[in-house]
Design a protein around this motif. Structure first.
Motif, short mmCIF file in Angstrom:
data_model
loop_
_atom_site.label_atom_id
_atom_site.label_comp_id
_atom_site.label_asym_id
_atom_site.label_seq_id
_atom_site.Cartn_x
_atom_site.Cartn_y
_atom_site.Cartn_z
N PRO A 64 -14.52 43.88 -11.47
CA PRO A 64 -15.03 43.29 -10.23
C PRO A 64 -15.59 41.88 -10.38
CG PRO A 64 -16.43 45.11 -10.96
CD PRO A 64 -15.27 45.07 -11.90
N GLU A 65 -15.98 41.52 -11.58
CA GLU A 65 -16.61 40.20 -11.76
C GLU A 65 -15.58 39.07 -11.80
OE1 GLU A 65 -16.18 41.91 -15.96
OE2 GLU A 65 -16.47 42.66 -13.93
N MET A 66 -14.29 39.41 -11.78
CA MET A 66 -13.28 38.36 -11.87
C MET A 66 -12.32 38.41 -10.68
SD MET A 66 -12.27 38.53 -15.81
CE MET A 66 -13.52 38.66 -17.06
N GLU A 67 -11.79 37.27 -10.36
CA GLU A 67 -10.78 37.18 -9.30
C GLU A 67 -9.40 37.32 -9.94
OE1 GLU A 67 -10.32 36.77 -5.89
OE2 GLU A 67 -12.36 37.56 -5.90
N TRP A 68 -8.95 38.53 -10.09
CA TRP A 68 -7.64 38.76 -10.71
C TRP A 68 -6.71 39.39 -9.72
CZ3 TRP A 68 -7.54 36.60 -15.30
CH2 TRP A 68 -8.65 36.64 -16.14
N PRO A 69 -5.47 39.18 -9.83
CA PRO A 69 -4.79 37.96 -10.27
C PRO A 69 -4.62 37.05 -9.07
CG PRO A 69 -3.23 39.70 -9.86
CD PRO A 69 -4.58 40.22 -9.44
N VAL A 213 -4.69 41.26 -21.18
CA VAL A 213 -3.67 40.23 -21.45
C VAL A 213 -3.99 38.96 -20.65
CG1 VAL A 213 -1.22 39.65 -21.48
CG2 VAL A 213 -1.92 41.99 -21.88
N MET A 214 -4.39 39.15 -19.39
CA MET A 214 -4.72 37.99 -18.56
C MET A 214 -5.88 37.21 -19.16
SD MET A 214 -4.56 39.41 -14.70
CE MET A 214 -3.13 40.24 -14.07
N GLN A 215 -6.86 37.91 -19.69
CA GLN A 215 -8.00 37.23 -20.31
C GLN A 215 -7.55 36.42 -21.52
OE1 GLN A 215 -10.53 40.71 -20.69
NE2 GLN A 215 -11.82 40.05 -18.98
#
Ligand SMILES: [Zn+2]
Length: 234
Positions: A64-69, A213-215
């Motif tokens: 939740p802390e990141m805007e993915w993707p 992987v995105m990180q």
């Protein structure tokens, strides 16, 4: 030549009958890998916006802390014990890698023409650990990515991110266990990473693997990472 090829296909079909990977019925003329009855039974997303929203919901829940993707696509919803599950299982574990070509092409048809697709610099499949790839003989996500890349006229890059850790299968693990299992599993290869990447995986369950992987890609310099999958299992 084409006629000779078609004739050879028919002869081979008589010797080795082609069966559907979903229901194991004999394939009719014009059907490839999966019969029409199975394909139409799959729970396909009716529009790209609904798929984008559903995939992002999974990522929002997991991380939740990141805007993915940035942008997301999924062809189908995946239900336990449906024919799509049988097909995905055959593609992943049963050696039926040609299913990846077929499904990647269908995914390409969904993404093709989207303004977000035009901005993609390259397509990256979720890597398998080298030992696992030797064991399975291929990486199904790489096959999907190659077929998708051909449909979108983009390059596939398997050299940007590596799987550093041999992790146990995510199947049967809780969401928290899945995150722990893939923590620090991926890393940059040290090669320069383009800004706009489309990451591809066969199935999205909790998104833990894709997030990891995105990180790794973002840490290596990717600015926008989008995501595409054949099936959403959530
Ligand atoms: Zn079938």
């Amino acid at each position: 030549m084409r006629k000779a090829g078609a004739m050879l296909d028919k002869i081979l079909h008589l010797i080795y009958p082609c069966v559907c990977s979903g229901c194991h019925a004999l394939l009719a003329d014009g059907e490839h890998e999966i019969c029409n009855k199975c394909v139409t039974s799959f729970d396909r997303f009716t529009d790209a916006d609904a798929a984008d929203f559903a995939v992002k919901e999974v990522f929002r829940h997991t991380c939740p802390e990141m805007e993915w993707p940035q942008k997301a696509w999924a062809l189908y919803r995946f239900h336990k014990n449906d024919r799509l599950q049988t097909v995905i299982h055959a593609m992943k574990y049963g050696g039926e890698h040609r299913l990846g070509n077929m499904l990647g092409k269908l995914l390409g048809g969904m993404i093709c023409g989207s303004p977000s697709a035009e901005r993609i610099d390259c397509i990256v499949p979720v890597p398998l650990h080298k030992l696992k790839e030797i064991e399975r003989t291929y990486n199904q996500s790489e096959i999907i990515a190659s077929s998708l890349a051909a449909a979108l006229c983009k390059d596939v890059r398997c050299d940007l991110v590596m799987r550093k850790k041999y992790t146990r299968s995510q199947a049967g693990l809780s969401p928290r266990e899945r995150q722990g299992n893939v923590k620090d599993a991926f890393g940059s290869s040290g090669t320069s990473v383009p800004e706009n990447i489309l990451l591809v995986d066969d199935v999205l369950t909790t998104g833990s693997t894709a997030v990891a992987v995105m990180q790794a890609l973002k840490s290596a310099g990717a600015v926008n990472v989008s995501f595409a999958t054949i099936a959403l299992a959530a």
